[in-house]
Design a protein around this motif. Structure first.
Motif, PDB file in Angstrom:
ATOM      1  N   GLY A 256       0.798  -1.228   0.000  1.00  0.00           N
ATOM      2  CA  GLY A 256       0.000   0.000   0.000  1.00  0.00           C
ATOM      3  C   GLY A 256       0.823   1.266   0.000  1.00  0.00           C
ATOM      4  O   GLY A 256       0.317   2.347  -0.336  1.00  0.00           O
ATOM      5  N   ALA A 257       2.104   1.159   0.368  1.00  0.00           N
ATOM      6  CA  ALA A 257       2.983   2.328   0.314  1.00  0.00           C
ATOM      7  C   ALA A 257       3.454   2.613  -1.111  1.00  0.00           C
ATOM      8  O   ALA A 257       3.876   3.735  -1.412  1.00  0.00           O
ATOM      9  CB  ALA A 257       4.200   2.116   1.221  1.00  0.00           C
ATOM     10  N   LEU A 258       3.370   1.589  -1.989  1.00  0.00           N
ATOM     11  CA  LEU A 258       3.887   1.723  -3.349  1.00  0.00           C
ATOM     12  C   LEU A 258       2.794   1.813  -4.410  1.00  0.00           C
ATOM     13  O   LEU A 258       2.915   2.583  -5.371  1.00  0.00           O
ATOM     14  CB  LEU A 258       4.796   0.537  -3.677  1.00  0.00           C
ATOM     15  N   LEU A 259       1.745   1.002  -4.252  1.00  0.00           N
ATOM     16  CA  LEU A 259       0.668   0.950  -5.240  1.00  0.00           C
ATOM     17  C   LEU A 259      -0.522   1.738  -4.708  1.00  0.00           C
ATOM     18  O   LEU A 259      -1.033   1.431  -3.637  1.00  0.00           O
ATOM     19  CB  LEU A 259       0.274  -0.498  -5.525  1.00  0.00           C
ATOM     20  N   LYS A 260      -0.956   2.737  -5.454  1.00  0.00           N
ATOM     21  CA  LYS A 260      -1.927   3.690  -4.927  1.00  0.00           C
ATOM     22  C   LYS A 260      -3.293   3.657  -5.616  1.00  0.00           C
ATOM     23  O   LYS A 260      -4.088   4.572  -5.454  1.00  0.00           O
ATOM     24  CB  LYS A 260      -1.347   5.112  -5.016  1.00  0.00           C
ATOM     25  N   ASN A 261      -3.571   2.616  -6.377  1.00  0.00           N
ATOM     26  CA  ASN A 261      -4.919   2.471  -6.933  1.00  0.00           C
ATOM     27  C   ASN A 261      -5.215   0.993  -7.171  1.00  0.00           C
ATOM     28  O   ASN A 261      -4.303   0.164  -7.284  1.00  0.00           O
ATOM     29  CB  ASN A 261      -5.108   3.293  -8.222  1.00  0.00           C
ATOM     30  N   GLU A 262      -6.515   0.678  -7.224  1.00  0.00           N
ATOM     31  CA  GLU A 262      -6.920  -0.728  -7.296  1.00  0.00           C
ATOM     32  C   GLU A 262      -6.543  -1.390  -8.611  1.00  0.00           C
ATOM     33  O   GLU A 262      -6.296  -2.600  -8.671  1.00  0.00           O
ATOM     34  CB  GLU A 262      -8.429  -0.859  -7.062  1.00  0.00           C
ATOM     35  N   GLN A 263      -6.435  -0.608  -9.693  1.00  0.00           N
ATOM     36  CA  GLN A 263      -6.061  -1.194 -10.978  1.00  0.00           C
ATOM     37  C   GLN A 263      -4.671  -1.805 -10.919  1.00  0.00           C
ATOM     38  O   GLN A 263      -4.433  -2.904 -11.439  1.00  0.00           O
ATOM     39  CB  GLN A 263      -6.108  -0.133 -12.096  1.00  0.00           C
ATOM     40  N   ASP A 264      -3.740  -1.110 -10.284  1.00  0.00           N
ATOM     41  CA  ASP A 264      -2.380  -1.623 -10.201  1.00  0.00           C
ATOM     42  C   ASP A 264      -2.287  -2.828  -9.262  1.00  0.00           C
ATOM     43  O   ASP A 264      -1.533  -3.770  -9.517  1.00  0.00           O
ATOM     44  CB  ASP A 264      -1.424  -0.515  -9.735  1.00  0.00           C
TER      45      ASP A 264
END
Length: 279
Positions: A256-264
């Motif tokens: 969650g610190a790196l990926l900031k949206n549900e698509q990724d």
């Protein structure tokens, strides 16, 4: 007066050249780059390194160029006139000085940050052309001309959300902050997290750059996000072994610190599913 970076900010050679060139030419330095690559922090570090005060003007979608010069509060003046207040006789009482005015009238040289200029409408930079050229502007309500006592070191940042007009670009010295390579990133990490174990850092940065290089990623994680991620890894006392993925999930620990949206997030979940299916 030369900028060479600071103990808390790793400046590459091309960035220091750009800063010093803009100072020498007395032109605004227009800095572009991905969000989170240290554009705003650059201005603060230039201020600290050169020992100059700093004035920050953070631009929003509703910001107008005139606000950087001054604002005239006609409503307050009308209200005071109805109340019989004597200060209505001096219109200067209703002039609010903007960030450019503050920089122009400063006793000495200052660093002026105009942050995220591309958030404003396209006319915003065009409305500042004369002020950038002449370092002066006219106050119509009082009839005075405000002229810079000392030309400020002006740093303007942009996230490339929209194109800036050619006439504005011509007045600036331009620099694009490239995303740090892994060696530069190690130096940046060492500033923020000194003493981090090499095995943990190597594994973490390897995963980080693999994520950034993944095709189809909507938002690549930035420098500031990898620093946050490493802070979490250290807080959880994780080791390089803990970071190794077992194939059940392609997502890194504390993603969650790196990926900031549900698509990724879904992208990496699909990659893990495809990897399991091929076994």
């Amino acid at each position: 007066m030369r900028f060479t970076g600071t103990e808390s900010y790793v400046a590459t050679d091309d960035l220091t050249v750009a800063v010093n060139a803009a100072v020498t030419l007395e032109r605004p330095l227009l800095v572009k780059g991905e969000p989170g690559t240290g554009k705003t922090e650059l201005a603060r570090q230039v201020s600290a390194a050169l020992g100059l005060p700093m004035i920050e003007w953070h631009i929003k979608s509703t910001t107008k160029a005139q606000q950087g010069l001054y604002e005239y509060d006609a409503v307050s003046r009308l209200r005071d006139s109805q109340l019989g207040d004597a200060k209505v006789n001096d219109v200067a009482n209703y002039i609010k000085r903007g960030k450019l005015w503050q920089a122009f009238e400063a006793d000495g040289r200052v660093v002026l940050l105009i942050d995220e200029i591309d958030k404003a409408d396209i006319e915003f930079p065009n409305d500042l052309l004369q002020e950038l050229d002449r370092m002066e502007f006219h106050v119509y309500e009082t009839g005075q001309t405000v002229k810079a006592l000392h030309r400020p070191i002006m740093i303007i940042t942009s996230n490339n959300e929209k194109e800036l007009p050619d006439a504005f670009l011509r007045r600036c010295f331009f620099h694009y902050i490239r995303f740090p390579d892994i060696d530069t990133m190690r130096k940046i990490v060492d500033v923020h997290h000194p003493g981090i174990k090499d095995a943990l850092l190597t594994t973490a940065l390897t995963q980080f750059y693999e994520i950034r290089d993944q095709q189809g990623l909507k938002k690549k994680p930035s420098t500031s996000e990898v620093l946050d991620w490493l802070k979490l890894l250290l807080a959880e006392d994780l080791t390089s072994e803990d970071l190794k993925r077992d194939g059940a999930s392609a997502l890194p620990k504390l993603h969650g610190a790196l990926l900031k949206n549900e698509q990724d997030v879904h992208l990496f979940e699909r990659l893990a599913f495809m990897a399991r299916s091929q076994r």
